[in-house]
Design an enzyme around this catalytic site. Structure first.
Site, PDB file in Angstrom:
ATOM      1  N   GLN A  91       0.846  -1.201   0.000  1.00  0.00           N
ATOM      2  CA  GLN A  91       0.000   0.000   0.000  1.00  0.00           C
ATOM      3  C   GLN A  91       0.873   1.240   0.000  1.00  0.00           C
ATOM      4  O   GLN A  91       0.372   2.353  -0.055  1.00  0.00           O
ATOM      5  CB  GLN A  91      -0.881   0.012   1.252  1.00  0.00           C
ATOM      6  CG  GLN A  91      -1.817  -1.165   1.340  1.00  0.00           C
ATOM      7  CD  GLN A  91      -2.466  -1.245   2.721  1.00  0.00           C
ATOM      8  OE1 GLN A  91      -3.519  -0.664   2.961  1.00  0.00           O
ATOM      9  NE2 GLN A  91      -1.826  -1.944   3.633  1.00  0.00           N
ATOM     10  N   ASP A  94       6.084   4.694  -1.309  1.00  0.00           N
ATOM     11  CA  ASP A  94       7.548   4.803  -1.354  1.00  0.00           C
ATOM     12  C   ASP A  94       8.104   3.650  -2.195  1.00  0.00           C
ATOM     13  O   ASP A  94       7.361   2.744  -2.594  1.00  0.00           O
ATOM     14  CB  ASP A  94       8.159   4.815   0.066  1.00  0.00           C
ATOM     15  CG  ASP A  94       7.954   3.494   0.822  1.00  0.00           C
ATOM     16  OD1 ASP A  94       8.305   2.429   0.271  1.00  0.00           O
ATOM     17  OD2 ASP A  94       7.459   3.518   1.967  1.00  0.00           O
ATOM     18  N   HIS A 109      -1.568   1.145  -4.346  1.00  0.00           N
ATOM     19  CA  HIS A 109      -1.947   2.549  -4.113  1.00  0.00           C
ATOM     20  C   HIS A 109      -1.088   3.514  -4.939  1.00  0.00           C
ATOM     21  O   HIS A 109      -1.082   4.706  -4.669  1.00  0.00           O
ATOM     22  CB  HIS A 109      -1.827   2.896  -2.621  1.00  0.00           C
ATOM     23  CG  HIS A 109      -2.912   2.285  -1.776  1.00  0.00           C
ATOM     24  ND1 HIS A 109      -2.933   2.356  -0.405  1.00  0.00           N
ATOM     25  CD2 HIS A 109      -4.029   1.600  -2.116  1.00  0.00           C
ATOM     26  CE1 HIS A 109      -4.013   1.729   0.061  1.00  0.00           C
ATOM     27  NE2 HIS A 109      -4.687   1.255  -0.957  1.00  0.00           N
ATOM     28  N   CYS A 117      -0.579  10.426 -17.297  1.00  0.00           N
ATOM     29  CA  CYS A 117      -1.216  11.426 -18.152  1.00  0.00           C
ATOM     30  C   CYS A 117      -2.701  11.119 -18.245  1.00  0.00           C
ATOM     31  O   CYS A 117      -3.098  10.027 -18.640  1.00  0.00           O
ATOM     32  CB  CYS A 117      -0.581  11.433 -19.540  1.00  0.00           C
ATOM     33  SG  CYS A 117      -1.422  12.594 -20.648  1.00  0.00           S
ATOM     34  N   GLY A 176       2.707  -4.279   9.138  1.00  0.00           N
ATOM     35  CA  GLY A 176       2.658  -2.829   9.361  1.00  0.00           C
ATOM     36  C   GLY A 176       1.512  -2.111   8.690  1.00  0.00           C
ATOM     37  O   GLY A 176       1.708  -1.043   8.123  1.00  0.00           O
ATOM     38  N   THR A 177       0.336  -2.709   8.759  1.00  0.00           N
ATOM     39  CA  THR A 177      -0.828  -1.992   8.238  1.00  0.00           C
ATOM     40  C   THR A 177      -1.947  -2.034   9.261  1.00  0.00           C
ATOM     41  O   THR A 177      -2.158  -3.054   9.921  1.00  0.00           O
ATOM     42  CB  THR A 177      -1.279  -2.523   6.858  1.00  0.00           C
ATOM     43  OG1 THR A 177      -2.499  -1.862   6.472  1.00  0.00           O
ATOM     44  CG2 THR A 177      -1.484  -4.020   6.838  1.00  0.00           C
TER      45      THR A 177
HETATM   46  P1  OAD Z   1      -1.460   3.223   8.893  1.00  0.00           P
HETATM   47  O1  OAD Z   1      -0.730   4.461   9.310  1.00  0.00           O
HETATM   48  O2  OAD Z   1      -2.948   3.239   8.921  1.00  0.00           O
HETATM   49  O3  OAD Z   1      -1.017   2.008   9.822  1.00  0.00           O
HETATM   50  C1  OAD Z   1       0.325   1.718  10.085  1.00  0.00           C
HETATM   51  C2  OAD Z   1       0.355   0.495  10.981  1.00  0.00           C
HETATM   52  O4  OAD Z   1       1.710   0.119  11.163  1.00  0.00           O
HETATM   53  C3  OAD Z   1      -0.248   0.710  12.371  1.00  0.00           C
HETATM   54  O5  OAD Z   1      -1.150  -0.348  12.650  1.00  0.00           O
HETATM   55  C4  OAD Z   1       0.985   0.671  13.302  1.00  0.00           C
HETATM   56  O6  OAD Z   1       0.674   0.069  14.569  1.00  0.00           O
HETATM   57  C5  OAD Z   1       1.922  -0.212  12.515  1.00  0.00           C
HETATM   58  N1  OAD Z   1       3.354   0.053  12.768  1.00  0.00           N
HETATM   59  C6  OAD Z   1       3.975   1.235  12.990  1.00  0.00           C
HETATM   60  N2  OAD Z   1       5.295   1.081  13.125  1.00  0.00           N
HETATM   61  C7  OAD Z   1       5.543  -0.253  12.995  1.00  0.00           C
HETATM   62  C8  OAD Z   1       6.726  -1.055  13.038  1.00  0.00           C
HETATM   63  N3  OAD Z   1       7.932  -0.532  13.235  1.00  0.00           N
HETATM   64  N4  OAD Z   1       6.586  -2.401  12.865  1.00  0.00           N
HETATM   65  C9  OAD Z   1       5.361  -2.955  12.648  1.00  0.00           C
HETATM   66  N5  OAD Z   1       4.212  -2.243  12.597  1.00  0.00           N
HETATM   67  C10 OAD Z   1       4.298  -0.912  12.761  1.00  0.00           C
HETATM   68  O7  OAD Z   1      -0.902   2.825   7.442  1.00  0.00           O
HETATM   69  P2  OAD Z   1      -1.528   1.850   6.354  1.00  0.00           P
HETATM   70  O8  OAD Z   1      -2.249   0.726   6.991  1.00  0.00           O
HETATM   71  O9  OAD Z   1      -0.433   1.541   5.406  1.00  0.00           O
HETATM   72  O10 OAD Z   1      -3.333   5.179   1.137  1.00  0.00           O
HETATM   73  O11 OAD Z   1      -2.568   2.800   5.650  1.00  0.00           O
HETATM   74  C11 OAD Z   1      -3.293   2.335   4.541  1.00  0.00           C
HETATM   75  C12 OAD Z   1      -3.510   3.426   3.543  1.00  0.00           C
HETATM   76  O12 OAD Z   1      -4.099   4.553   4.206  1.00  0.00           O
HETATM   77  C13 OAD Z   1      -2.270   4.023   2.950  1.00  0.00           C
HETATM   78  O13 OAD Z   1      -1.729   3.261   1.909  1.00  0.00           O
HETATM   79  C14 OAD Z   1      -2.754   5.339   2.440  1.00  0.00           C
HETATM   80  C15 OAD Z   1      -3.836   5.711   3.428  1.00  0.00           C
HETATM   81  O14 OAD Z   1      -5.066   5.987   2.822  1.00  0.00           O
HETATM   82  C16 OAD Z   1      -2.862   5.914   0.085  1.00  0.00           C
HETATM   83  O15 OAD Z   1      -1.905   6.643   0.154  1.00  0.00           O
HETATM   84  C17 OAD Z   1      -3.601   5.743  -1.185  1.00  0.00           C
END
Ligand code: OAD
Length: 235
Positions: A91, A94, A109, A117, A176-177
């Site tokens: 997702q 980077d 994503h 374009c 990490g999501t």
């Molecule tokens: P989030 O910021 O929602 O969640 C990040 C998760 O990573 C959290 O559950 C943290 O507890 C966990 N976390 C943080 N540091 C960590 C570490 N060192 N090791 C393991 N886990 C860790 O991010 P995403 O789930 O990626 O979309 O968010 C999903 C989408 O929301 C993104 O892709 C973005 C946004 O809408 C777009 O940009 C299109």
């Protein structure tokens, strides 16, 4: 015969946290000073494309400097040393999986180093700035480039292939999501209902944990390399 034949790893912002990148829902998250409606929606882009381009140009400069951490590198090691089809569905916009040398990466994503374009669909790959005056190198029209980031209200990328992988994988890892953004949040359910073993790596329990067989809590930079060592050793 290895234990698994088809492994899918879903990654989110948490895997890049130890590379110094802010996650989305943390208190100092990427959108903190920028309302999501302004920088990550179709309407926001139509309203003020210059502002949205400037936001992603700035983010690009930050992301280009980041380096992969042991969690990204562990996935590359898995791809190099474990004899299975191993796909990374990310997702993250980077390019740290690429920098770590991984392959079979699906950026559902979008990715920060691309613009698309809106006239001809051509993808422009660049770490340089893109703005409302950028000319498409393919159709030569000016002002039609959009960051190749999937905004709220748009379809995810590569989904046909990702759906096929989820339905056929025998091991699904989520790293990490937060599991709150759909449809990625439902990937574990698809994998589990099609027979995969499912493991979640996170700092803490997430709201979307019903379909995981195992939870491994801690920083992915430590927990994932250890898990992968074990997979490779006991394959
Ligand atoms: P989030 O910021 O929602 O969640 C990040 C998760 O990573 C959290 O559950 C943290 O507890 C966990 N976390 C943080 N540091 C960590 C570490 N060192 N090791 C393991 N886990 C860790 O991010 P995403 O789930 O990626 O979309 O968010 C999903 C989408 O929301 C993104 O892709 C973005 C946004 O809408 C777009 O940009 C299109």
């Amino acid at each position: 015969m290895p234990q698994y034949q088809n492994i899918v790893i879903l990654t989110g912002a948490g895997i890049s946290a130890e590379s110094g990148l802010a996650t989305f829902r943390s208190s100092n998250g990427l959108w903190n000073n920028h309302p999501v409606e302004d920088v990550a929606t179709v309407e926001g882009f139509q309203r003020n494309p210059a502002y949205v381009h400037a936001f992603y140009n700035e983010l690009k400069q930050e992301l280009v400097k980041a380096q992969p951490n042991p969690a990204h590198l562990a996935l590359t090691r898995l791809q190099n040393e474990y004899p299975a089809r191993i796909s990374i569905v990310t997702q993250n916009v980077d390019t740290l999986h690429e920098k770590a040398g991984s392959r079979n990466i699906y950026h559902i994503h979008g990715q920060i180093n691309q613009a698309v374009c809106q006239n001809c669909g051509q993808i422009l790959e660049t770490f340089g700035d893109v703005d409302t005056e950028t000319v498409c190198p393919h159709c030569q029209i000016m002002g039609m480039m959009k960051p190749n980031i999937v905004f709220f209200g748009e379809n995810l990328l590569c989904m046909d292939e990702v759906d096929r992988l989820l339905r056929t994988c025998d091991l699904f890892l989520s790293v990490g999501t937060s599991g709150v953004v759909f449809p990625a949040a439902a990937f574990v359910q698809i994998a589990k209902l099609n027979g995969a073993e499912t493991v979640e790596f996170n700092l803490e329990p997430t709201s979307n944990n019903y379909y995981f067989d195992r939870h491994i809590f801690g920083k992915a930079g430590s927990t994932l390399p250890a898990f992968i060592d074990d997979l490779i050793t006991n394959r």
